[in-house]
Design a protein around this motif. Structure first.
Motif, short mmCIF file in Angstrom:
data_model
loop_
_atom_site.label_atom_id
_atom_site.label_comp_id
_atom_site.label_asym_id
_atom_site.label_seq_id
_atom_site.Cartn_x
_atom_site.Cartn_y
_atom_site.Cartn_z
N ASN A 59 -3.00 50.38 49.36
CA ASN A 59 -3.69 51.48 50.07
C ASN A 59 -4.20 51.00 51.43
N ARG A 60 -4.78 49.80 51.45
CA ARG A 60 -5.30 49.28 52.73
C ARG A 60 -4.15 48.99 53.70
N PHE A 61 -3.02 48.55 53.15
CA PHE A 61 -1.82 48.30 53.98
C PHE A 61 -1.41 49.57 54.72
N ASN A 158 -5.85 41.53 66.21
CA ASN A 158 -7.31 41.36 66.10
C ASN A 158 -7.69 39.95 65.67
N TYR A 159 -6.74 39.28 65.03
CA TYR A 159 -7.07 37.97 64.46
C TYR A 159 -7.13 36.85 65.48
N THR A 160 -6.76 37.11 66.75
CA THR A 160 -6.98 36.07 67.77
C THR A 160 -8.48 35.80 67.89
N GLY A 189 -16.98 36.08 58.18
CA GLY A 189 -16.25 34.90 58.63
C GLY A 189 -14.93 35.34 59.27
N PRO A 190 -14.13 34.38 59.74
CA PRO A 190 -12.87 34.72 60.41
C PRO A 190 -11.90 35.49 59.50
N ALA A 191 -11.98 35.24 58.20
CA ALA A 191 -11.13 35.97 57.26
C ALA A 191 -11.81 36.12 55.90
N GLU A 192 -13.16 36.18 55.94
CA GLU A 192 -13.91 36.29 54.68
C GLU A 192 -15.16 37.12 54.91
N ASN A 193 -15.64 37.71 53.85
CA ASN A 193 -16.97 38.33 53.88
C ASN A 193 -18.00 37.29 53.46
N ILE A 194 -19.26 37.61 53.72
CA ILE A 194 -20.31 36.66 53.35
C ILE A 194 -21.34 37.32 52.43
N ALA A 210 -17.28 44.33 60.22
CA ALA A 210 -16.68 43.49 59.17
C ALA A 210 -15.70 44.33 58.36
N LEU A 211 -14.65 43.66 57.90
CA LEU A 211 -13.78 44.32 56.93
C LEU A 211 -14.58 44.37 55.62
N HIS A 212 -14.64 45.53 55.00
CA HIS A 212 -15.33 45.57 53.72
C HIS A 212 -14.31 45.24 52.64
N GLY A 213 -14.18 43.94 52.39
CA GLY A 213 -13.05 43.41 51.63
C GLY A 213 -12.99 43.84 50.18
N ILE A 214 -11.83 43.66 49.62
CA ILE A 214 -11.59 44.02 48.22
C ILE A 214 -12.31 43.03 47.31
N THR A 215 -12.35 41.77 47.70
CA THR A 215 -13.10 40.78 46.91
C THR A 215 -14.60 41.10 46.98
N ARG A 216 -15.05 41.47 48.16
CA ARG A 216 -16.47 41.88 48.35
C ARG A 216 -16.80 43.01 47.38
N ASN A 217 -15.92 43.99 47.33
CA ASN A 217 -16.14 45.12 46.44
C ASN A 217 -16.13 44.66 44.97
N SER A 249 -16.48 35.27 50.63
CA SER A 249 -15.57 35.86 49.65
C SER A 249 -14.32 36.38 50.34
N GLY A 250 -13.20 36.27 49.66
CA GLY A 250 -11.94 36.79 50.19
C GLY A 250 -10.83 36.57 49.20
N THR A 251 -9.76 37.30 49.38
CA THR A 251 -8.62 37.18 48.47
C THR A 251 -8.11 35.75 48.41
N1 PMP Z 1 -12.74 39.83 56.51
C1 PMP Z 1 -11.59 39.58 57.15
C2 PMP Z 1 -11.58 39.60 58.63
C3 PMP Z 1 -10.42 39.27 56.43
O1 PMP Z 1 -9.29 39.01 57.06
C4 PMP Z 1 -10.49 39.23 55.02
C5 PMP Z 1 -9.26 38.88 54.24
N2 PMP Z 1 -8.48 40.01 53.98
C6 PMP Z 1 -11.71 39.52 54.40
C7 PMP Z 1 -12.82 39.81 55.17
C8 PMP Z 1 -11.81 39.55 52.90
O2 PMP Z 1 -11.12 40.68 52.45
P1 PMP Z 1 -10.44 40.72 51.00
O3 PMP Z 1 -11.49 40.38 50.05
O4 PMP Z 1 -9.97 42.11 50.89
O5 PMP Z 1 -9.35 39.71 51.03
#
Ligand code: PMP
Length: 300
Positions: A59-61, A158-160, A189-194, A210-217, A249-251
């Motif tokens: 769904n997020r994709f 966005n990831y730069t 974080g750069p690819a994680e929630n805190i 922040a991305l409200h991540g699936i792991t966060r949820n 937290s993150g996938t």
């Molecule tokens: N924030 C960012 C910027 C991310 O890239 C990710 C990894 N997808 C996350 C948070 C954590 O999200 P998720 O738990 O959905 O992997």
């Protein structure tokens, strides 16, 4: 994480051999970051390989693709089946799945006019991302304002911003960075929630940067079921420096404990008790050891 090769990559409906999974140098996404992606985790369970929260990731994709006005030529169901087949074909147990959609070949200008969207699915073998607790720093780079991008979309370009923060942290000898939003609240974080623990309560930023991540949820729901009080709120740098416990937290990273921020020791400098409780439960959930959460697993 280094790339652990597997046999096949799925590209636009076909399984191609790893070494043949190539694109043209004029691929639009290579020039402008016009790609969107997901990161999904598969786990070895007693009932074979299971993919964690696959439908939420799909769904997020599509949400991300929509953000860049991409037309994905495949349905959600087709992509789900393709991922399951790819996991099987590559004999993946503990693995990472990377769905990617990108503007391909056809136009060199910024606006991706008349360029079709290509889709690829990649799987790699995956172990534990960080084996040690993390020492992090507050980055000087701010997370994207929701005024300059689309909330909740994982857009390649966005990831730069994340790469800048990671380089800054690594050059200064830290493991990771923590980024603030435009209002100086803690974002992610750069690819994680805190997450922070303070006086037995779990707190996570509600920043729209922040991305409200699936792991966060998942962690919020798991913690509530463990009777841990959870609050989504504005978080300051001061809150982080004075937390009793902290974790990312993150996938990919799952639950990664943090033991110092800007060289200020968090708690007693060791992985906190509540972090351990949540992490152990999370591992049980993803590995299918807690029936309450089996709806989150797609068995392959
Ligand atoms: N924030 C960012 C910027 C991310 O890239 C990710 C990894 N997808 C996350 C948070 C954590 O999200 P998720 O738990 O959905 O992997």
């Amino acid at each position: 994480m280094a790339i652990n090769k597997t046999k096949f990559i799925w590209m636009d409906g076909k399984f191609v051999k790893w070494q043949n999974a190539k694109v043209h140098i004029l691929t639009h996404a290579l020039h402008y970051g016009s790609a969107i992606f997901e990161g999904i985790h598969s786990y070895k369970t007693d009932k074979g390989t299971a993919i964690f929260r696959l439908e939420d990731h799909i769904n997020r994709f599509f949400h991300s693709a929509n953000a860049l006005s991409m037309q994905i030529k495949f349905t959600k169901k087709e992509l789900k089946n393709a991922m399951i087949n790819l996991v099987k074909k590559n004999n993946i147990e503990d693995g990472y799945i990377r769905p990617l959609a990108y503007y391909g070949y056809g136009n060199i200008g910024v606006f991706p006019r008349d360029i079709s969207t290509n889709v690829a699915l990649i799987t790699i073998l995956w172990g534990s991302y960080y084996s040690k607790p993390l020492r992090i720093m507050i980055s000087r780079f701010r997370r994207h304002s929701p005024k300059s991008t689309i909330f909740g979309a994982k857009i390649g370009g966005n990831y730069t911003n994340s790469i800048l923060a990671m380089y800054e942290a690594r050059k200064k000898g830290y493991d990771e960075a923590l980024m603030l939003d435009e209002d100086s609240f803690v974002s992610e974080g750069p690819a994680e929630n805190i997450f922070l623990v303070k006086n037995g309560k779990l707190i996570t930023p509600n920043s729209k940067s922040a991305l409200h991540g699936i792991t966060r949820n998942s962690i919020i729901l798991i913690s509530q079921n463990l009777n841990i009080d959870v609050k989504e709120t504005n978080v300051t740098v001061n809150d982080v420096h004075n937390a009793d416990e902290l974790f990312f937290s993150g996938t990919a990273t799952e639950i990664a404990p943090i033991i110092s921020v800007d060289n200020k020791v968090i708690g007693n400098g060791r992985i906190g008790k509540i972090t351990i409780t949540i992490r152990n439960k999370y591992y049980d959930v993803v590995r299918g050891k807690d029936g309450k959460y089996k709806k989150w697993l797609t068995h392959t």
